[in-house]
Design a protein around this motif. Structure first.
Motif, PDB file in Angstrom:
ATOM      1  N   ASP A 209       0.730  -1.421  -0.358  1.00  0.00           N
ATOM      2  CA  ASP A 209       0.094  -0.056   0.042  1.00  0.00           C
ATOM      3  C   ASP A 209       1.075   1.146  -0.246  1.00  0.00           C
ATOM      4  OD1 ASP A 209      -2.647  -1.617   0.516  1.00  0.00           O
ATOM      5  OD2 ASP A 209      -2.037  -2.467   2.059  1.00  0.00           O
ATOM      6  N   ASP A 210       0.528   2.169  -0.786  1.00  0.00           N
ATOM      7  CA  ASP A 210       0.879   3.186  -1.080  1.00  0.00           C
ATOM      8  C   ASP A 210       2.880   3.222  -1.344  1.00  0.00           C
ATOM      9  OD1 ASP A 210      -1.397   4.871  -1.614  1.00  0.00           O
ATOM     10  OD2 ASP A 210      -1.520   4.382   0.771  1.00  0.00           O
ATOM     11  N   THR A 211       3.124   1.857  -1.795  1.00  0.00           N
ATOM     12  CA  THR A 211       4.775   1.021  -2.260  1.00  0.00           C
ATOM     13  C   THR A 211       4.507   1.156  -3.461  1.00  0.00           C
ATOM     14  OG1 THR A 211       5.505   0.499  -0.245  1.00  0.00           O
ATOM     15  CG2 THR A 211       6.954  -0.336  -1.924  1.00  0.00           C
ATOM     16  N   ILE A 212       3.662   0.090  -3.485  1.00  0.00           N
ATOM     17  CA  ILE A 212       3.440  -0.317  -5.381  1.00  0.00           C
ATOM     18  C   ILE A 212       2.061  -0.297  -6.047  1.00  0.00           C
ATOM     19  CG2 ILE A 212       6.032  -1.754  -5.076  1.00  0.00           C
ATOM     20  CD1 ILE A 212       3.513  -4.041  -4.769  1.00  0.00           C
ATOM     21  N   LYS A 213       1.166   0.505  -4.994  1.00  0.00           N
ATOM     22  CA  LYS A 213      -0.079   0.162  -5.060  1.00  0.00           C
ATOM     23  C   LYS A 213      -1.099   1.138  -4.534  1.00  0.00           C
ATOM     24  CE  LYS A 213      -4.567  -1.727  -3.831  1.00  0.00           C
ATOM     25  NZ  LYS A 213      -5.462  -0.807  -3.196  1.00  0.00           N
ATOM     26  N   VAL A 214      -1.038   2.449  -5.028  1.00  0.00           N
ATOM     27  CA  VAL A 214      -2.261   3.484  -4.964  1.00  0.00           C
ATOM     28  C   VAL A 214      -2.982   3.555  -3.844  1.00  0.00           C
ATOM     29  CG1 VAL A 214      -3.374   5.410  -5.592  1.00  0.00           C
ATOM     30  CG2 VAL A 214      -1.613   4.707  -6.690  1.00  0.00           C
ATOM     31  N   ALA A 260       0.141  -4.572   5.427  1.00  0.00           N
ATOM     32  CA  ALA A 260      -0.971  -4.606   6.888  1.00  0.00           C
ATOM     33  C   ALA A 260      -2.072  -4.627   6.627  1.00  0.00           C
ATOM     34  CB  ALA A 260      -0.340  -3.262   7.341  1.00  0.00           C
ATOM     35  N   SER A 261      -2.446  -4.793   4.556  1.00  0.00           N
ATOM     36  CA  SER A 261      -3.623  -5.107   4.947  1.00  0.00           C
ATOM     37  C   SER A 261      -4.216  -6.881   4.828  1.00  0.00           C
ATOM     38  CB  SER A 261      -4.082  -4.772   2.743  1.00  0.00           C
ATOM     39  OG  SER A 261      -3.516  -4.342   2.696  1.00  0.00           O
ATOM     40  N   SER A 329       7.064   5.773   2.611  1.00  0.00           N
ATOM     41  CA  SER A 329       7.459   6.679   4.326  1.00  0.00           C
ATOM     42  C   SER A 329       5.687   7.076   4.886  1.00  0.00           C
ATOM     43  CB  SER A 329       7.408   8.441   3.409  1.00  0.00           C
ATOM     44  OG  SER A 329       6.652   9.121   2.895  1.00  0.00           O
ATOM     45  N   THR A 330       4.817   6.614   4.282  1.00  0.00           N
ATOM     46  CA  THR A 330       3.475   6.995   4.234  1.00  0.00           C
ATOM     47  C   THR A 330       3.440   5.869   5.831  1.00  0.00           C
ATOM     48  OG1 THR A 330       1.721   5.325   3.962  1.00  0.00           O
ATOM     49  CG2 THR A 330       2.390   7.199   2.691  1.00  0.00           C
TER      50      THR A 330
END
Length: 382
Positions: A209-214, A260-261, A329-330
């Motif tokens: 999440d937010d690394t390879i997928k928006v 973490a999903s 970084s999120t």
């Protein structure tokens, strides 16, 4: 390490406060609005014994109206050099909650859709894994590689089983295809792949999440929109980067997608991975079945501890591999990767952190400040 965890937890707390996560979670429609169906489907003793998890002496068989998932994995050399792998399976009741209409309308309203919008069909399809009742104590039969019979489970109270099983010999880098041995009528993710990975060489651990997928993990409404409404979008440039990594490291290098999903999203994320990224094992959380609010908390609470725990497991499997870790970084990727680097000196060879440039708009500005990374990577060579 304890300071790193407290820093990460404080950052998560401020992100949730700034994003009004608690308000969104408390206002989501309830999923568990009907009595447990499992007692009507299995003998009461089997239901009772499901509290024992893998030690259950009376597992229940898969039935024709069940839903079964078996999940891709990586085989490693265990004690004595024999191949083995951890198998994860999940079982559900195909009958959905009668609250589905309310849940679809609730999500549509929160993301700004008008009543009756065409996107509601997409929402209904994607929330299915959150509204099917889990079936504890089921045992799944697997035809591994098309020839070897393996029994998985029985699963615990959350419907998930996790078992390490010994495997037949195979060439390193080969990919074994397996199918479930279930009655006609069973649906789900009924096929899986196992990559045989030798002890040495390279490997990749990647956040999703937010690394390879928006995903917009710092915004609760953004999470609902990208998960249940929008077409899943890869982060710009990342598919090309991963394709290049895969080519450089050879096809036998295992990729672990550590997110973490919750496991509710396994079919959704597996399809996304297969479309845009190299094959690899998805490692997800198992703590938010039958709750949409659990999706939001899963992505925003305790992520550092969860990820370090799972990376320790990967280290037990492949302690001599050379690791590349990719995150953003999120969430707490910098802290988690820094913890593992210090815990297992020499194991991680490269850490790449995607600095999410719009993080000030969707989270808190300090996530991108230099002092955060300096503290997270204390003792890690530049």
């Amino acid at each position: 390490m304890s300071f790193q965890r407290s820093t990460s937890s404080l950052m998560e707390e401020r992100t949730r406060v700034n994003g009004h996560f608690s308000d969104t979670e408390s206002s989501l429609a309830s999923v568990s609005t009907r009595p447990s169906h499992a007692l009507h489907k299995a003998h009461k003793l089997a239901h009772l014994f499901s509290y024992l998890g893998a030690s259950n002496p009376l597992p229940a068989p898969i039935e024709a109206d069940d839903v079964v998932w078996v999940m891709d994995n990586v085989a490693f050399r265990g004690r004595g050099g024999q191949w083995e792998a951890e198998f994860v399976a999940a079982t559900f009741d195909h009958q959905a909650s009668p609250a589905v209409v309310d849940i679809v309308g609730d999500i549509a309203s929160k993301v700004g859709l008008s009543k009756g919008a065409r996107e509601e069909q997409t929402i209904e399809e994607r929330i299915a894994p959150f509204i099917m009742e889990v079936l504890p104590g089921r045992q799944v039969k697997l035809n591994f590689g098309g020839s070897t019979a393996i029994k998985l489970g029985p699963g615990g109270r959350n419907g998930i089983s996790s078992d390490v099983r010994k495997l037949p010999n195979a060439k390193a880098g080969s990919l074994a295809q397996s199918t479930t041995d279930v009655p006609m009528g069973v649906v789900g993710s009924l096929k899986m792949k196992t990559l045989y990975a030798e002890p040495e060489g390279w490997a990749v651990i990647s956040d999703i999440d937010d690394t390879i997928k928006v995903t917009q993990t710092s915004d609760p409404v953004g999470i609902l929109r990208t998960t249940f409404v929008s077409e899943p979008m890869p982060v710009s440039g990342m598919p090309k980067l991963y394709a290049r990594l895969h080519k450089l490291l050879t096809p036998s290098a295992p990729f672990f997608y550590l997110s973490a999903s919750p496991y509710n999203l396994y079919p959704f994320l597996r399809e996304f991975r297969e479309t845009f990224y190299p094959h690899g094992q998805l490692i997800l959380r198992d703590s938010s079945w039958m709750t949409l609010s659990g999706l939001l908390s899963s992505l925003t609470l305790g992520t550092e501890r969860y990820k370090t725990d799972r990376m320790k497991k990967i280290h037990r499997w492949l302690p001599r591999r050379k690791l590349i870790c990719v995150g953003d970084s999120t969430q707490s990727d910098p802290e988690a990767y820094g913890d593992i680097f210090r815990s297992f000196p020499g194991w991680i060879k490269l850490i790449l952190i995607r600095k999410v440039t719009d993080v000030a708009a969707v989270g808190i500005k300090e996530k991108n400040e230099d002092k955060r990374f300096e503290k997270a990577f204390e003792g890690v060579p530049r």
